[in-house]
Enzyme design. Structure first.
Site, short mmCIF file in Angstrom:
data_model
loop_
_atom_site.label_atom_id
_atom_site.label_comp_id
_atom_site.label_asym_id
_atom_site.label_seq_id
_atom_site.Cartn_x
_atom_site.Cartn_y
_atom_site.Cartn_z
N LYS A 72 0.82 -1.21 0.00
CA LYS A 72 0.00 0.00 0.00
C LYS A 72 0.85 1.26 0.00
O LYS A 72 0.38 2.33 -0.33
CB LYS A 72 -1.03 -0.01 1.13
CG LYS A 72 -0.48 0.00 2.52
CD LYS A 72 -1.67 0.04 3.49
CE LYS A 72 -1.22 -0.22 4.91
NZ LYS A 72 -2.33 -0.49 5.81
N ARG A 73 2.12 1.12 0.33
CA ARG A 73 2.98 2.29 0.28
C ARG A 73 3.46 2.58 -1.14
O ARG A 73 3.64 3.71 -1.53
CB ARG A 73 4.18 2.11 1.22
CG ARG A 73 3.98 2.85 2.53
CD ARG A 73 4.87 2.36 3.64
NE ARG A 73 4.07 2.02 4.80
CZ ARG A 73 3.58 0.82 5.08
NH1 ARG A 73 3.84 -0.19 4.29
NH2 ARG A 73 2.86 0.62 6.15
#
Ligand code: GLU
Length: 463
Positions: A235-236
């Site tokens: 998700k980063r």
């Protein structure tokens, strides 16, 4: 027995596309056989959960069309976990432990063994108290086999399992306990979830048996999603939130279709699938066990195809949210539905995501052309002044229809020995502000003589 499946997200962030794929597989297995699909919010970790993420899960599931039959929140079911923990303690399968993490780590380092808990408190006979957690004690000997319809029957030696904490010192249940207790209580028949949970599944099964659960559910640990570099989607680094795709104007049925294919394919190899096709052909046993490539370019192409396959009316209806605030930069009263409807078929041919619609038509509804400097410099070459003069003169009198507007521009260009492609650039930028967009002459026709002439004169003045 009709299947009972569940999707059990933890509300610690936006709903991840990998989670949605898991939800879809669970939903399909339930819906194919008139079973029940359960949504269970695993929110026992108060420090990491947020209510807005819970709302996000509901919104995302509704948007993509995965409806649920039963809804539970673990934060409302604490009594069940307390009972189960007491039962395990009473039967000698759980014990209290007061080891701080540093002590556990220090002992692991001293014995030069793998990190993890060494069973230090197993025989200490501690009771509950401040700073004490309850641990489950798996057997020392033997092994647990996890029969998994995707992965065969991996076996885990009990000697390799450490004693998991099942109740934190705060009194909150741990994931592994609440997860098993709920699957038992909800009579879950199929546990379909991400492969990251496979290593804890032996503990799950030992807890299941310790709680007298009877017949085991069927397991399917679905493969991780990876990006083009074969890295696990993160998700980063990667766009993983379903909401992001929604906001960019991916169609929900396209997302569902594309997600279904991440690890599974239809028996006839067809890639464009409706929900009915999936319901008819999906088999959880056919899901592969290697990482699945989440190919945003392919998804985008799928979405473009689906947009082009819509009827014109459907396209207009689906584009509507992108023609309003907060997406649309024009004043609400400036919007003209008739003008948009005339441009819509041209726009529909060109966009891959509905969010692109806004910038394709904004020039019609904005007070002034949304000119960006890059496009201006590119289009307004030395010939531009003479060209605009000629076009303005022609457009003051020619019939206001696309073919005449084109013929007049060709003629104006020829007078200056410019090809159409070169000649139309200053006109396009003067009127629409951009070097790309829907076909120019239809756009001019829709804008009307007055609006077009005003912009051409303004641009000429600026030169
Ligand atoms: N709550 C877990 C997660 O979000 C899912 C557990 C499960 O599906 O068993 O990863």
């Amino acid at each position: 027995m009709a299947p009972r499946t569940r999707f059990a997200p933890s509300p610690t962030g936006f709903l991840h596309v990998g989670g949605v794929r898991t939800a879809l597989y669970n939903w399909l297995v339930a819906r194919q056989a008139q079973g029940a699909f359960i949504l269970r919010i695993e929110d026992t970790d108060a420090a990491r959960n947020r209510e807005e993420w819970v709302e996000g899960i509901f919104d995302s599931m509704r948007w993509i069309g995965l409806d649920w039959d039963e809804l539970y929140r673990q934060s409302e079911r604490g009594a069940l976990y307390v009972d189960a923990a007491a039962k395990l303690e009473a039967s000698g399968l759980a014990y209290w432990c007061d080891c701080a993490r540093e002590a556990v780590d220090a002992r692991a380092a001293a014995r030069k063994g793998p990190p993890g808990y060494d069973g230090f408190c197993r025989e200490r006979g501690l009771g509950p108290g401040e700073g004490r957690a309850l641990r489950f004690r798996p057997p020392d000997e033997g092994a647990t086999i996890v029969p998994d319809v995707i992965r065969g029957a991996p076996s885990f030696d009990h000697a390799t399992l450490d004693d998991p904490v099942i109740v934190r010192s705060s009194g909150d249940p741990m994931f592994v306990l609440a997860n098993v207790v709920d699957d038992l209580d909800m009579r879950i028949t199929h546990v379909i979830r991400g492969e990251e949970h496979l290593p804890t599944t032996p503990k799950y099964l030992l807890l299941w048996d310790a709680l007298g659960g009877g017949e085991h559910p069927t397991f399917a640990h679905v493969p991780v999603l990876v990006n083009e570099k074969r890295q696990k989607l993160s998700k980063r680094r990667d766009p993983v939130a379903l909401e992001q795709y929604r906001d960019e104007g991916y169609l929900p049925e396209v997302m569902l279709n594309y997600l279904a294919l991440l690890g599974w394919s239809s028996p006839d190899g067809e890639e464009k699938l409706t929900v009915e096709d999936m319901l008819a052909n999906f088999r959880i046993e056919d899901v592969g066990n290697s990482p699945a490539f989440f190919d945003v370019a392919k998804l985008r192409a799928f979405n473009g195809d689906a947009i082009r396959a819509l009827s014109s009316d459907e396209f207009i209806a689906r584009a509507a949210p992108w023609l309003e605030a907060p997406h649309a930069p024009w004043e609400p009263e400036a919007f003209d539905a008739v003008a948009f409807a005339r441009l819509a078929p041209l726009v529909q041919e060109r966009v891959f995501r509905l969010a692109e619609v806004t910038a394709m038509v904004d020039f019609v509804f904005l007070e002034e052309a949304p000119v960006d400097e890059g496009s201006w410099i590119k289009a307004m070459k030395p010939h531009a002044s003479a060209l605009l003069d000629a076009v303005i003169a022609a457009y003051e009198i020619c019939p206001w229809e696309a073919e005449h507007l084109k013929a007049a521009l060709i003629e104006a260009g020829e007078g200056l020995e410019l090809k159409l492609k070169v000649a139309q650039a200053p006109v396009r930028v003067a009127v629409t502000g951009r070097t790309v967009g829907p076909p120019l002459f239809e756009s001019l026709e829709v804008m009307g003589r007055e609006g077009v002439l005003t912009r051409l004169r303004d641009a000429r003045g600026r030169l």
